[in-house]
Every structure is written in C-alpha cells, then in structure tokens.
Write a protein that holds these residues in place. Structure first.
Motif, PDB file in Angstrom:
ATOM      1  N   UNK A  37       0.933  -1.146   0.071  1.00  0.00           N
ATOM      2  CA  UNK A  37      -0.104  -0.045  -0.129  1.00  0.00           C
ATOM      3  C   UNK A  37       0.886   1.250   0.091  1.00  0.00           C
ATOM      4  N   UNK A  49       5.411   4.936   1.144  1.00  0.00           N
ATOM      5  CA  UNK A  49       5.930   6.264   1.333  1.00  0.00           C
ATOM      6  C   UNK A  49       6.032   6.874   2.684  1.00  0.00           C
ATOM      7  N   UNK A  50       5.574   6.275   3.512  1.00  0.00           N
ATOM      8  CA  UNK A  50       6.173   6.732   5.016  1.00  0.00           C
ATOM      9  C   UNK A  50       7.538   6.189   5.122  1.00  0.00           C
ATOM     10  N   UNK A  51       7.314   4.742   5.004  1.00  0.00           N
ATOM     11  CA  UNK A  51       9.025   4.243   4.922  1.00  0.00           C
ATOM     12  C   UNK A  51      10.054   5.028   4.422  1.00  0.00           C
ATOM     13  N   UNK A  75       9.950   8.084   3.385  1.00  0.00           N
ATOM     14  CA  UNK A  75      10.142   9.525   4.048  1.00  0.00           C
ATOM     15  C   UNK A  75      11.105   9.294   5.466  1.00  0.00           C
ATOM     16  N   UNK A  76      10.679   8.345   6.177  1.00  0.00           N
ATOM     17  CA  UNK A  76      11.564   8.169   7.487  1.00  0.00           C
ATOM     18  C   UNK A  76      13.127   7.804   7.002  1.00  0.00           C
ATOM     19  N   UNK A 102       0.481   4.408   1.275  1.00  0.00           N
ATOM     20  CA  UNK A 102       0.732   4.899   2.478  1.00  0.00           C
ATOM     21  C   UNK A 102       1.994   4.495   3.288  1.00  0.00           C
ATOM     22  N   UNK A 103       1.780   2.993   3.607  1.00  0.00           N
ATOM     23  CA  UNK A 103       2.907   2.355   3.873  1.00  0.00           C
ATOM     24  C   UNK A 103       4.303   2.701   3.314  1.00  0.00           C
TER      25      UNK A 103
END
Lengths: 167, 504
Positions: B397, B402-404, B406-407, B399-400
């Motif tokens: 997914x 691109x969050x990873x 970003x971090x 969201x998961x």
C-alpha cells in the motif's frame, strides 16, 4: 480564453518567474564577489555570471513557449482527468508542513516520539483507507521500530532520544 | 596481468559472507524498487547513500552495483504483468510484454525479459572489465583544456538528450551548477554565495540534494496523486496466472530472435551507457527501434514481439556496464544511478580517474564482479524463486511504502552530520525538485549539473591561467578540439537533424 485556462497559464508562469528572481539575486551577488588575487577575466565570478546569462536566455525560451502554447480548454482538461484523478497540491503542502515540524522537533522530542507522530501523520495524509485507528497506531509504531533497529542497532547511528525534553 | 588478478580478487571478495549478503540484499532491494511503479533504482541508491557512511566501501559499492543491475531488469516485471513499466527503461517491454500477457504468455515474456537482461548485463560487465584499462590509458592523454571540453561535451549531451525539453533541461542543469558554486571557490580561498551565513561557507553537500531531488520530491509527487500507481484493473486481474514452468524460453524462440540481435542490442546499450546522461531509456528505445528495423517479422511489433522484449531488455541492462566507464575514469556519470554511485565513491575518499585502477582496484573490482554475478546468476534465480509472486510483492500500500521512504530519507539525511540542517536542506531541495518535476523539468540534469559544475569551472580557469588567459587554447589543444568537434557533431545529429521515432 476562459478564466480557468488563463489561470492554468498563469500557474505555469510561477516557477519560471521564481527562477528569474533567484537568478537575479544570484547574479547581483556574483557581481559583488571580490577575488583575493587577479585571475584576469575568468575569476571567481566568471562562471556564476555566465551561468546567470545562460539562465536568462533559457528562461526566455520557456516564457516564449508558455505564452505561445494555447492553454487547454475546460472540456479538454475535464476529458483528460476525472475529478478523482486530478492531482491535489493540498496533500503535498500538508506533507511539507508535517516534514518541517518533524525536522524542527526531531532533536527535542527524540527519534521515537517524533518519528511515530510523523509516520502517523503521513499515513493520514496518504489516505490509508479502510484502516482503523488501532491499526494506524500499530503501523506507525512498527515503522518507527523497524527503522530504529536499522539505523541505531545495525548501522550504529546515534539517534536523539528525548534528551531535548530532559532537564 | 596485475589487472586480471585484481579482477579475480574482486570475485573472491564476493565469497565473503558479509559482502555476498550485501549483494543479495541490494539485488532484492533493486528488484523491489525497480518493479514498483514510481520507485526506481536511483531512489533505492539515493536512500542507501547515508547508510554508506556506516558501511565499508566494498560492500557499499557491491550493493550499489547489484541494485543498479536488478533495478534495470525489474522494470520489466510490472511492465509485463500489469502494463505499468516499473522504470522508464521498460516502456518498450510493456508494449510487447503486456501483449503477450494478454495472450496468456506472461511467464514466457518475463522469461525473455530475464534472458535479455542476463545477456545484456553479462556483456556490459565484461566490456566494462575489458575496456576500463584502455579508457584509463586514454584518460591520461587528456590535458586540462581537454578536460574542460570533455565536461562541456558531457553537459551538452545531457541537456540535448532531453529532446522536447532542451530549454528546461538547460535551466535544471544551470540550477545544479549554480547550487554547486555555493561555498569556497574552486581556485581561491574565498566564500561565494554564503549570504553572510557560516553554514553555507562549506557549500552544499551532495547528499541532501540527492535525497531531496529523488526521495522527498517523489513523496510529494505521490501524495498529490489520488490514484495508487499500482491500481490493477479488473481485466488484468483476470488474466492467466504466472507459472514457474513457463518461464524458460524455448530454444526455437531464442533462435528466432537470433544471437546477433542479442549481441547488437548489448553493444548498442553499452555504448549508449558510455554517453553522459543518455541512460537506460534511450538504450532500450534505440535498440528496440533497430531490432524492429531489421526484423524478419516487423508486423509482430506492438502485438507481443519476443524479439522486441529481448532487444530492449538486453540493451538497458548492458547500459549498466557502459555507464560506469565515464564515471570511474573521468568522474562523469553516465546516468543518475552512477551519479549517486560517484557520491558513494567520494564519501569513501575515492577519487575517480586513471589512478583509481593503479591504487584502488581492489576496492573497485568487487563492484565489477557484483555487476556480472547479479546479471548472470541473480536475475534468473530471482525470476525462478519470486516470479509467481511478483504482483503480490509490488502491491504494497502506497501509504505504508512512502511513509517508510520518508523516514529513511530524512533520518538518512541526519546521519551524515548529525544535524537537522541537512534534513531541512533535503526538504528544500525536495520542494524545488517537486515543482520542477510538475512542470516537466528534468531533475536528473540538476544533479548532473551539480556534480559536473565545479570541475567545469576549475578546468576552465586552470586552462586559461596556464595559457595567459588565451581562450584559443581550447582550439589549439588537440584533445580539447576533439571534444568540441564531438559536441558539434552530437548537437547536429540530436538537435538539428533529429532522428525519427519508430511507429508501432
């Protein structure tokens, strides 16, 4: 020209205008550079000045292209993308703000808390649909923990740990 | 003889469990990033860049090489299975591969893509190993005016490769050059463009620029797209499943494509790789067009031509070997991935140039070996082991994912100097690259301008100061004249006499 097609054209002029201003500031600064010793014509300011002039020429071509190209009509634009597919700048702006806050709070709040909150916000902005609060919290905690293990434990990076809040 | 022994030593370095593990991890990361639309091997290596501070140089370079090779190959996976090229270099593969997928021959198409990638990757790596010593000897002949003209040639080719966006390519390149001028001057001990702040006196580090341009801008770009790039339509979902036993291309099909097609495509890919800024997309496109022109069955193109898949995939993987030559010998990256690998070299204190082969070949040889082994063993092995699950693997997914990213991107920026200032710089460059990308400015040229700008300026000023400021030195020096003439030839053929686009 309809108001929306004029707005589209105006929108595509913003970036070249911004670059034009940046180049002018850059050129003005380049002209004030004082060399420590004389190298003739090609001193420390030569390449910056040349780059600025070339930038003005290239920007001229871009402005010409924007002004010459007819803006898409409302109907054409509608056909190209449905409302659902249209890119939304708002989401990108929210992410920029969240990232700026994350960076500002990174040392003060420490890696675990700031990253957890940041990831939670990103999941929200990326519209993690059909997912309850508990799952979002769990995802945020897992992502924070996984990258803590990667950076701090495997690659031995010293990450800030809430010391900013301690007396 | 010493060179051959060092190269063999590079292969034995891969036998070390640690180095081998990094190669395999790199290959899997590259496969994932190459296959997922929106992610690229460039982004994978950009995210890896901060981690290289904590790694030894050999595992770091081995990992970069395997990411590069696998990322180039993996673009064909989603190109074939869901008609969305994972990487721009797989555009041609998606035309032919998806047509075969619709006929229920998706596994066969993936097999041909893997075989082409394998042959191309091996030929490219072998040519790299064979021709690098020659390139090193040639590079020793180039004097200061010639070095300036060579970099000028590289920058001009990078800009004119942008075809429909030459003015925008020029702007992005100049922006990169301008950013690179911030900090201490290349010849005199004075600070430029620091605007009274101490933080800018040291200049802009390459890492926040890379992270911002490739990672942060991608996150912002994906955030504004409401549709998930991996949305698979119902028709695709109902197509025949991929089965392991169908991967192996038949001997009859391989003979029909012809050994010469593979070889020609590999050579096209390799030599396009040597050109600065050309990259895998151009290699695949030119090779595909050439294969179609010479094909016995041109009517098959667009309807599922195995020959088209073979030509495109052989060329884009062969390009990997070619792209390393100018980067290692002249410090001129052939494509964005090698631009970031150049960053890894510099971070680890290695200076590109002919001396690299004399003094630090033991550090470079494992990278050559990694390119070869990744192509020869890991591509077919990955297809066999993971092939049936490719679609599931890349369906993570948004969201998961691109969050990873970003971090990793932001914490990675922090790692270099333990300062949030680098993180903020990455964000600023990310915003800039996002808006550039939104208006079709090629952000890759920004990075290449940033990397090549300081050398361009340094060689220009040195050449002139050595010749009493006489600009004719660039015309009287034979090596410089050669590159200036080459620049004019490329400009003529790529801008004035534009090559025709093949019709499918």
């Amino acid at each position: 020209m309809s108001s929306s097609s004029f707005a589209a054209k105006k929108g595509s002029l913003v970036l070249p205008l911004f670059l034009l201003i940046i180049t002018t500031v850059y050129l003005a600064t380049a002209l004030q550079i004082t060399p420590q010793f004389d190298e003739g014509l090609v001193g420390p300011s030569f390449v910056p000045v040349l780059a600025s002039i070339l930038m003005y020429v290239a920007l001229g071509f871009v402005f010409r292209d924007i002004l010459r190209t007819p803006a898409p009509t409302d109907d054409a634009a509608d056909n190209e993308a449905t409302a659902e597919d249209k890119p939304s700048l708002a989401a990108a702006i929210k992410i920029v703000l969240a990232t700026a806050i994350y960076i500002a709070a990174f040392k003060t709040l420490g890696y675990p808390l700031s990253t957890f909150l940041y990831v939670y916000a990103l999941l929200f902005f990326f519209k993690l649909e059909n997912t309850g609060q508990i799952r979002r919290v769990a995802y945020s905690a897992i992502i924070t923990a996984v990258f803590y293990v990667l950076f701090a434990m495997i690659f031995q990076v010293r990450l800030p740990m809430l010391e900013g809040l301690l007396p | 003889m010493n060179f051959i022994l060092e190269i063999l030593g590079g292969f034995s370095a891969l036998a070390s469990p640690e180095v081998l593990a990094y190669m395999i991890i790199g290959f899997l990361i590259g496969t994932f990033f190459g296959a997922v639309p929106g992610l690229t091997s460039v982004l994978a290596i950009a995210l890896l860049l901060p981690i290289t501070y904590s790694l030894d140089v050999v595992p770091a370079l081995v990992m970069c090489a395997s990411i590069f090779m696998s990322g180039m190959y993996a673009g064909s996976i989603t190109a074939t299975t869901i008609n969305i090229p994972g990487a721009p270099s797989s555009m041609m593969t998606s035309i032919e591969g998806y047509a075969l997928m619709k006929k229920g021959q998706g596994a066969n198409a993936l097999g041909h893509a893997a075989l082409g990638s394998m042959i191309g990757g091996v030929v490219g790596a072998l040519l790299l190993i064979a021709l690098t010593p020659i390139a090193a000897k040639v590079s020793l002949l180039i004097q200061t005016p010639g070095k300036f003209s060579l970099i000028l040639f590289a920058l001009v080719v990078i800009v004119i490769s942008q075809r429909d966006a030459i003015a925008k390519g020029t702007i992005a390149t100049l922006l990169g050059i301008m950013i690179a001028t911030i900090g201490i001057d290349v010849m005199q001990p004075i600070a430029r463009f620091n605007f009274g702040t101490e933080t800018l006196v040291e200049g802009i580090d390459m890492m926040p620029l890379i992270i911002g341009t490739f990672a942060i801008s991608e996150i912002l770009y994906q955030a504004q797209q409401s549709r998930d790039p991996l949305t698979i339509d119902a028709n695709t979902r109902n197509l025949a499943p991929i089965r392991r036993k169908d991967f192996l291309p038949s001997w009859h099909e391989i003979r029909e494509i012809g050994f010469f097609t593979y070889l020609k495509s590999a050579l096209i890919g390799y030599f396009i790789g040597v050109l600065p800024g050309a990259g895998g997309s151009m290699a695949a496109f030119v090779s595909y067009a050439e294969a179609m022109r010479k094909s016995k069955n041109p009517g098959e193109y667009g309807k599922g031509s195995r020959e088209g898949i073979a030509a495109a995939e052989t060329a884009n993987n062969s390009m990997c070997g070619g792209a390393f030559v100018p980067m290692l010998m002249f410090g001129i990256p052939g494509d964005p991935t090698t631009a970031i690998v150049l960053g890894v070299l510099i971070i680890n204190g290695l200076q590109p140039g002919p001396r690299l082969l004399d003094t630090q070949l033991d550090l470079i040889a494992p990278m050559f070996a990694s390119l070869l082994i990744s192509a020869l063993i890991l591509i077919p092995l990955t297809l066999y082991l993971l092939g049936p699950y490719f679609v599931k693997i890349v369906s993570i997914r948004k969201a998961l994912l691109y969050s990873c990213i970003a971090v990793v991107a932001l914490v990675g920026s922090y790692v270099a100097t333990y300062s949030p200032f680098q993180m903020m710089l990455a964000l600023v460059f990310g915003i800039l690259a996002f808006f550039l990308r939104k208006q079709n400015y090629p952000t890759v040229t920004l990075l290449l301008g940033f990397i090549l700008g300081p050398d361009l300026e340094q060689y220009l000023r040195r050449a002139l100061s050595l010749n009493d400021g006489n600009p004719l030195t660039f015309l009287t020096s034979p090596d410089s004249l050669f590159f200036l003439v080459l620049t004019a030839i490329f400009f003529y053929f790529m801008v004035i006499r534009v090559p025709k686009t093949p019709k499918i």
